[in-house]
Design a protein around this motif. Structure first.
Motif, PDB file in Angstrom:
ATOM      1  N   PHE B 111     -35.041 -43.524 -13.947  1.00 47.70           N
ATOM      2  CA  PHE B 111     -35.249 -43.990 -15.323  1.00 47.70           C
ATOM      3  C   PHE B 111     -33.937 -43.941 -16.090  1.00 47.70           C
ATOM      4  CE2 PHE B 111     -34.869 -40.343 -18.177  1.00 47.70           C
ATOM      5  CZ  PHE B 111     -34.809 -39.297 -17.269  1.00 47.70           C
ATOM      6  N   GLU B 112     -33.922 -44.640 -17.215  1.00 46.52           N
ATOM      7  CA  GLU B 112     -32.826 -44.500 -18.176  1.00 46.52           C
ATOM      8  C   GLU B 112     -33.331 -44.946 -19.537  1.00 46.52           C
ATOM      9  OE1 GLU B 112     -29.718 -43.656 -16.118  1.00 46.52           O
ATOM     10  OE2 GLU B 112     -29.890 -42.425 -17.904  1.00 46.52           O
ATOM     11  N   LYS B 113     -32.911 -44.241 -20.562  1.00 46.96           N
ATOM     12  CA  LYS B 113     -33.234 -44.624 -21.944  1.00 46.96           C
ATOM     13  C   LYS B 113     -31.911 -45.010 -22.605  1.00 46.96           C
ATOM     14  CE  LYS B 113     -36.306 -44.318 -24.454  1.00 46.96           C
ATOM     15  NZ  LYS B 113     -37.049 -45.459 -25.029  1.00 46.96           N
ATOM     16  N   MET B 114     -31.563 -46.269 -22.514  1.00 48.61           N
ATOM     17  CA  MET B 114     -30.249 -46.737 -22.986  1.00 48.61           C
ATOM     18  C   MET B 114     -30.262 -47.186 -24.441  1.00 48.61           C
ATOM     19  SD  MET B 114     -28.221 -46.391 -20.386  1.00 48.61           S
ATOM     20  CE  MET B 114     -26.778 -47.462 -20.562  1.00 48.61           C
ATOM     21  N   SER B 115     -31.456 -47.303 -25.035  1.00 45.11           N
ATOM     22  CA  SER B 115     -31.504 -47.894 -26.378  1.00 45.11           C
ATOM     23  C   SER B 115     -31.754 -46.862 -27.479  1.00 45.11           C
ATOM     24  CB  SER B 115     -32.580 -48.987 -26.434  1.00 45.11           C
ATOM     25  OG  SER B 115     -33.846 -48.429 -26.211  1.00 45.11           O
ATOM     26  N   GLU B 116     -31.457 -45.611 -27.202  1.00 49.86           N
ATOM     27  CA  GLU B 116     -31.716 -44.566 -28.192  1.00 49.86           C
ATOM     28  C   GLU B 116     -30.666 -44.508 -29.303  1.00 49.86           C
ATOM     29  OE1 GLU B 116     -34.560 -43.701 -27.957  1.00 49.86           O
ATOM     30  OE2 GLU B 116     -35.133 -42.429 -26.295  1.00 49.86           O
ATOM     31  N   TYR B 117     -29.514 -45.131 -29.092  1.00 46.82           N
ATOM     32  CA  TYR B 117     -28.434 -45.105 -30.079  1.00 46.82           C
ATOM     33  C   TYR B 117     -27.860 -46.512 -30.231  1.00 46.82           C
ATOM     34  CZ  TYR B 117     -28.537 -40.037 -29.523  1.00 46.82           C
ATOM     35  OH  TYR B 117     -28.938 -38.726 -29.481  1.00 46.82           O
ATOM     36  N   PRO B 118     -27.109 -46.753 -31.297  1.00 46.57           N
ATOM     37  CA  PRO B 118     -26.456 -48.064 -31.440  1.00 46.57           C
ATOM     38  C   PRO B 118     -25.550 -48.345 -30.241  1.00 46.57           C
ATOM     39  CG  PRO B 118     -26.295 -46.808 -33.481  1.00 46.57           C
ATOM     40  CD  PRO B 118     -26.851 -45.877 -32.456  1.00 46.57           C
ATOM     41  N   SER B 119     -25.281 -49.618 -30.037  1.00 47.80           N
ATOM     42  CA  SER B 119     -24.594 -50.016 -28.803  1.00 47.80           C
ATOM     43  C   SER B 119     -23.209 -49.391 -28.673  1.00 47.80           C
ATOM     44  CB  SER B 119     -24.505 -51.536 -28.710  1.00 47.80           C
ATOM     45  OG  SER B 119     -23.848 -52.051 -29.833  1.00 47.80           O
ATOM     46  N   ILE B 121     -22.243 -46.466 -29.409  1.00 49.98           N
ATOM     47  CA  ILE B 121     -22.369 -45.116 -28.854  1.00 49.98           C
ATOM     48  C   ILE B 121     -22.757 -45.199 -27.377  1.00 49.98           C
ATOM     49  CG2 ILE B 121     -23.704 -42.966 -28.977  1.00 49.98           C
ATOM     50  CD1 ILE B 121     -23.786 -43.364 -32.023  1.00 49.98           C
ATOM     51  N   ILE B 122     -23.696 -46.083 -27.080  1.00 50.21           N
ATOM     52  CA  ILE B 122     -24.104 -46.260 -25.682  1.00 50.21           C
ATOM     53  C   ILE B 122     -22.947 -46.814 -24.846  1.00 50.21           C
ATOM     54  CG2 ILE B 122     -25.661 -47.572 -24.160  1.00 50.21           C
ATOM     55  CD1 ILE B 122     -26.921 -45.131 -25.621  1.00 50.21           C
ATOM     56  N   ASN B 123     -22.137 -47.684 -25.444  1.00 47.08           N
ATOM     57  CA  ASN B 123     -20.974 -48.196 -24.704  1.00 47.08           C
ATOM     58  C   ASN B 123     -20.039 -47.059 -24.296  1.00 47.08           C
ATOM     59  OD1 ASN B 123     -21.932 -50.770 -25.046  1.00 47.08           O
ATOM     60  ND2 ASN B 123     -20.519 -51.307 -26.707  1.00 47.08           N
ATOM     61  N   ARG B 124     -19.866 -46.088 -25.178  1.00 51.18           N
ATOM     62  CA  ARG B 124     -19.024 -44.923 -24.856  1.00 51.18           C
ATOM     63  C   ARG B 124     -19.653 -44.127 -23.707  1.00 51.18           C
ATOM     64  NH1 ARG B 124     -14.065 -43.291 -25.300  1.00 51.18           N
ATOM     65  NH2 ARG B 124     -13.933 -43.715 -27.525  1.00 51.18           N
ATOM     66  N   VAL B 125     -20.957 -43.939 -23.775  1.00 49.11           N
ATOM     67  CA  VAL B 125     -21.649 -43.204 -22.706  1.00 49.11           C
ATOM     68  C   VAL B 125     -21.517 -43.962 -21.385  1.00 49.11           C
ATOM     69  CG1 VAL B 125     -23.903 -42.417 -21.890  1.00 49.11           C
ATOM     70  CG2 VAL B 125     -23.266 -42.081 -24.290  1.00 49.11           C
TER      71      VAL B 125
END
Lengths: 134, 376
Positions: B111-119, B121-125
């Motif tokens: 699984f992955e929850k990629m939409s929990e933060y603005p893009s 922040i997710i881009n950094r992750v």
């Protein structure tokens, strides 16, 4: 991104300077100080300091926003072939992307990488600029 | 011992703002259990794969909390995290448990929850898939490598940048027929000039979307499959290889770890891929899809674009480009899609005996292959 003093202090040779790891066994070289040759695995390596000069061989103008990068966009990221041989990845700064081309001669300069908040720790490190003719 | 996939289930890949990871996983697990006829109490091992739960959900070892919340009372539980290939590594672990005889019924959940933060922040992750001490600290990001690779491919092989979008167009055509794909719409070349720029020349049309999802595979040995009817899908072999970082490669348009893994798996199992074999590959960016089918020796170097129209079973679920890329789950989505295809429940009929799922972390930094075979 939270910054760590100890992590960056340990990395100073790879970000305040450029070193090349040269393998005495296979003869290949790689950018950055490394414990073993990434090509053959040998520990029989020497570390040579690069002069920080090279040629841009590929680059992109990036709009990819990551946390903390907002104020630097668009930015140019490229692959630079050092005069000592190996290729290094880094940011090309202080330049109009329209004036760049693959084969542009570049030199390393100290610039800001990032800070962990407006009043927090700042990471500085090497980026590249087109060589200034002196 | 042979390993079989006897049940599988996935959620739609989407931005599931209203659901947490347990809800997505519960749906996928329920589908996989119903598909197999097994009960949750039958499961001996729960192997969970996820790449970014520590960064995004502030949760380490989600397997413990999945087991606690979803009723796995006597199951051994563990988490596998290996960047974008986490799902393939989790399946390899399950495969080893079955092959060694240590377990007979293993549930693999990704699984992955990629939409929990603005893009941003997710881009950094997401950029953590690169090496932090060298690339991450300089803010070098995955699409920037894809951009330089695309430019080199265009220069070297004389193809046009517009031609490369043919890959993405094909992926969206497939995703329209896939009910759990994230981007269920067609795209056309005339969108290219208006597409959001990510890293020149990479645009949104070339890149996977950000999305959440969960997938579950129930794998067993033959003692379970003896009682089952219909086609059986075997996990024949899983292989992998590690590459040098991009800046140390002599040729950035050749994915040599994919090629090395393919050489191992093809020689061991005496198989050879061609344009008619179903393959599910990691088109994180469209240019990567082209390089992968070249490294898998399906097409010659620089000729992948000429092959696309001759590959009816290429990324039938829409690939990462259009099905989406819930990172820790993506390799399990690939296997689920191939299992549906090989057992006759996909939108396209496939008579082939084998199929292959390819995954990789970053631009071929670590490539994994999963070989499946159908037994009738």
């Amino acid at each position: 991104m939270k910054h760590s003093i100890s992590i960056f202090w340990r990395l100073k040779d790879n970000h305040y300077k450029i070193y090349v790891t040269k393998c005495r066994d296979c003869g290949k070289a790689a950018a950055f100080k490394r414990l073993r040759c990434p090509h053959c695995g040998s520990q029989n390596v020497e570390h040579l300091e690069s002069r920080g000069l090279g040629e841009l061989i590929n680059y992109t103008v990036s709009y990819y926003r990551t946390e903390g990068s907002e104020q630097y966009l668009p930015r140019v990221v490229g692959l630079v072939r050092l005069d000592e041989g190996p290729v290094i990845v880094g940011e090309i700064t202080d330049v109009d992307p329209n004036e760049l081309s693959a084969s542009t001669r570049v030199e390393a300069v100290l610039r800001k990488y990032s800070s962990d908040d407006p009043n927090g720790l700042i990471y500085y490190g090497l980026k590249f600029i087109p060589i200034i003719k002196r | 011992m042979r390993t079989y996939v006897v049940g599988s289930g996935v959620t739609k890949v989407d931005r599931h703002y209203e659901r947490n990871y347990l809800s997505l996983i519960n749906e996928a697990v329920n589908k996989a259990l119903a598909d197999s006829g097994l009960d949750i109490s039958d499961i001996e091992y729960l192997v969970v794969s996820s790449a970014f739960t520590d960064s995004i959900l502030n949760q380490v070892d989600p397997s413990t909390y999945i087991a606690q919340n979803l009723g796995f009372r006597k199951t051994r539980a563990l988490t596998v995290s290996s960047g974008e290939v986490s799902g393939a590594v989790a399946l390899d672990y399950a495969h080893a448990l079955i092959r060694s005889g240590k377990a007979r019924k293993v549930l693999v959940v990704g699984f992955e929850k990629m939409s929990e933060y603005p893009s941003w922040i997710i881009n950094r992750v997401y950029s953590k898939i690169l090496e932090h001490e060298i690339e991450g600290i300089k803010n070098v990001s995955p699409p920037e490598y894809a951009a330089m690779i695309m430019q080199e491919y265009v220069r070297r092989y004389g193809v046009s940048r517009e031609d490369i979008v043919k890959w993405s167009i094909k992926m969206h055509e497939n995703a329209v027929k896939n009910p759990y794909a994230q981007l269920q719409f067609n795209i056309s070349l005339d969108l290219l000039n208006r597409a959001l720029r990510i890293s020149e020349p990479i645009t949104m049309l070339d890149s996977h979307p950000i999305g959440d999802g969960a997938a579950a595979l129930l794998v067993t040995d033959e003692s379970i499959t003896k009682k089952m009817n219909g086609a059986l899908i075997e996990v024949v072999d899983i292989e992998s290889s590690v590459n040098l970082p991009i800046y140390l490669r002599d040729d950035i348009t050749y994915f040599s770890s994919t090629a090395a893994a393919y050489k191992k798996i093809s020689s061991k199992n005496e198989i050879r891929l061609d344009k008619t074999v179903a393959v599910n590959v990691y088109d994180t960016y469209d240019i990567y899809g082209l390089l992968i089918i070249e490294a898998l020796e399906i097409c010659g170097r620089g000729e992948a674009l000429k092959c696309l129209d001759e590959m009816p079973y290429l990324n039938i679920g829409g690939g990462l480009k259009a099905r989406g890329h819930p990172v820790g789950a993506t390799p399990l989505y690939q296997v689920h899609e191939l299992r549906e295809l090989m057992s006759g429940s996909s939108w396209v009929k496939y008579d082939g005996e084998i199929s292959l799922a390819h995954s990789m972390s970053g631009p071929d930094n670590n490539a994994w292959l999963i070989l499946l075979r159908r037994w009738v």
